[in-house]
Scaffold this motif. Structure first.
Motif, PDB file in Angstrom:
ATOM      1  N   GLU A 127       2.394   2.548   2.452  1.00 25.81           N
ATOM      2  CA  GLU A 127       2.523   3.103   3.797  1.00 25.81           C
ATOM      3  C   GLU A 127       3.327   2.201   4.713  1.00 25.81           C
ATOM      4  O   GLU A 127       4.047   2.676   5.581  1.00 25.81           O
ATOM      5  CB  GLU A 127       1.134   3.333   4.403  1.00 25.81           C
ATOM      6  CG  GLU A 127       0.354   4.433   3.711  1.00 25.81           C
ATOM      7  CD  GLU A 127      -0.986   4.671   4.369  1.00 25.81           C
ATOM      8  OE1 GLU A 127      -1.138   4.325   5.546  1.00 25.81           O
ATOM      9  OE2 GLU A 127      -1.870   5.207   3.694  1.00 25.81           O
ATOM     10  N   ASP A 128       3.189   0.901   4.539  1.00 23.03           N
ATOM     11  CA  ASP A 128       3.893  -0.055   5.394  1.00 23.03           C
ATOM     12  C   ASP A 128       5.092  -0.625   4.650  1.00 23.03           C
ATOM     13  O   ASP A 128       4.951  -1.154   3.548  1.00 23.03           O
ATOM     14  CB  ASP A 128       2.948  -1.192   5.804  1.00 23.03           C
ATOM     15  CG  ASP A 128       1.785  -0.690   6.639  1.00 23.03           C
ATOM     16  OD1 ASP A 128       2.025   0.159   7.512  1.00 23.03           O
ATOM     17  OD2 ASP A 128       0.644  -1.133   6.415  1.00 23.03           O
ATOM     18  N   TYR A 129       6.250  -0.528   5.277  1.00 26.49           N
ATOM     19  CA  TYR A 129       7.474  -1.037   4.665  1.00 26.49           C
ATOM     20  C   TYR A 129       7.481  -2.559   4.743  1.00 26.49           C
ATOM     21  O   TYR A 129       7.291  -3.149   5.803  1.00 26.49           O
ATOM     22  CB  TYR A 129       8.699  -0.473   5.393  1.00 26.49           C
ATOM     23  CG  TYR A 129      10.011  -1.018   4.884  1.00 26.49           C
ATOM     24  CD1 TYR A 129      10.606  -0.488   3.751  1.00 26.49           C
ATOM     25  CD2 TYR A 129      10.638  -2.075   5.528  1.00 26.49           C
ATOM     26  CE1 TYR A 129      11.807  -0.978   3.276  1.00 26.49           C
ATOM     27  CE2 TYR A 129      11.840  -2.578   5.064  1.00 26.49           C
ATOM     28  CZ  TYR A 129      12.415  -2.020   3.937  1.00 26.49           C
ATOM     29  OH  TYR A 129      13.602  -2.521   3.466  1.00 26.49           O
ATOM     30  N   ASP A 156       0.801  -1.220   0.000  1.00 25.10           N
ATOM     31  CA  ASP A 156       0.000   0.000   0.000  1.00 25.10           C
ATOM     32  C   ASP A 156       0.836   1.273   0.000  1.00 25.10           C
ATOM     33  O   ASP A 156       0.309   2.371  -0.085  1.00 25.10           O
ATOM     34  CB  ASP A 156      -0.966   0.009   1.189  1.00 25.10           C
ATOM     35  CG  ASP A 156      -0.253  -0.099   2.523  1.00 25.10           C
ATOM     36  OD1 ASP A 156       0.991   0.059   2.565  1.00 25.10           O
ATOM     37  OD2 ASP A 156      -0.924  -0.344   3.540  1.00 25.10           O
ATOM     38  N   LYS A 186       6.699   0.447  12.994  1.00 24.92           N
ATOM     39  CA  LYS A 186       7.319   1.737  13.305  1.00 24.92           C
ATOM     40  C   LYS A 186       7.373   1.995  14.808  1.00 24.92           C
ATOM     41  O   LYS A 186       8.273   2.648  15.304  1.00 24.92           O
ATOM     42  CB  LYS A 186       6.557   2.853  12.602  1.00 24.92           C
ATOM     43  CG  LYS A 186       6.638   2.748  11.090  1.00 24.92           C
ATOM     44  CD  LYS A 186       5.762   3.772  10.418  1.00 24.92           C
ATOM     45  CE  LYS A 186       5.778   3.550   8.913  1.00 24.92           C
ATOM     46  NZ  LYS A 186       4.796   4.342   8.217  1.00 24.92           N
TER      47      LYS A 186
END
Length: 197
Positions: free
Chosen positions: A101-103, A99, A172
């Motif tokens: 946003e998430d690594y 997406d 995070k």
């Protein structure tokens, strides 16, 4: 009065140089051979961690604890999963949604643990990561069966029949561990049978 070295010390110089040269060669060779002869390499440690997990299936690794890491140099900020593969049973396909946003990162390791390819969510095409792995013979057969790969598909030739795919999702904050584990659960790692003409 000028001090000079006796001539006999110069007789020892070739022997000292030869000793240093041999010691250097032995050191370099032993360091290079270590990954090959080590009994507890990354592949063996992963097999011990995942136990009797099926080949070509993604298995979540347990949360990291000091002294009980499945792999060396692990970062507690990552949730990890592994897919042990055996290409003698067929090709492998690894897919996941990204997406932005998430690594999420995937690293592909040969049997001895050497990384031969890596990819992150930034390489996703249209929000999807799609990787097909095979040996040289399987890739040649796939290339001859289809003209070219679909635009979102990455094809990788593995140097060995056995190896593993390490999948890492970043949390995070410590409270994001559940979300990182959900991202891992969305990754599929399964046998890939190319379409027949």
């Amino acid at each position: 009065m000028r001090l000079t070295l006796p001539d006999r010390y110069f007789d020892y110089l070739p022997w000292a140089a030869a000793t240093l040269l041999v010691a250097g060669v032995v050191h370099i060779v032993s360091v290079l051979l270590m990954p090959t002869v080590a009994p507890r390499d990354a592949y063996a440690r992963l097999l011990a961690t995942v136990g009797a997990a099926p080949v070509n299936r993604l298995v979540a690794l347990p949360p990291m604890a000091p002294g009980a890491e499945a792999l060396p140099f692990e970062d507690p900020a990552f949730a990890e999963a592994v897919c042990v593969y055996d290409l003698s049973q067929g090709m492998l396909r690894v897919t996941t949604n990204a997406d932005g946003e998430d690594y999420i990162a995937l690293s592909f390791h040969a049997r001895a643990g050497r990384v031969f390819h890596a990819i992150t969510d930034r390489a996703a095409i249209k929000g999807k990561i799609d990787v097909v792995i095979g040996d040289a013979r399987q890739m040649d057969a796939l290339q001859s069966a289809s003209e070219e790969a679909p635009p979102q598909e990455v094809r990788i030739t593995a140097p060995t029949k056995r190896g593993f795919v390490l999948v890492r999702a970043l949390a995070k904050r410590p409270s994001d561990q559940a979300r990182a584990r959900e991202a891992l659960a969305a990754v599929t790692c399964e046998r890939f049978d190319p379409p027949k003409d």
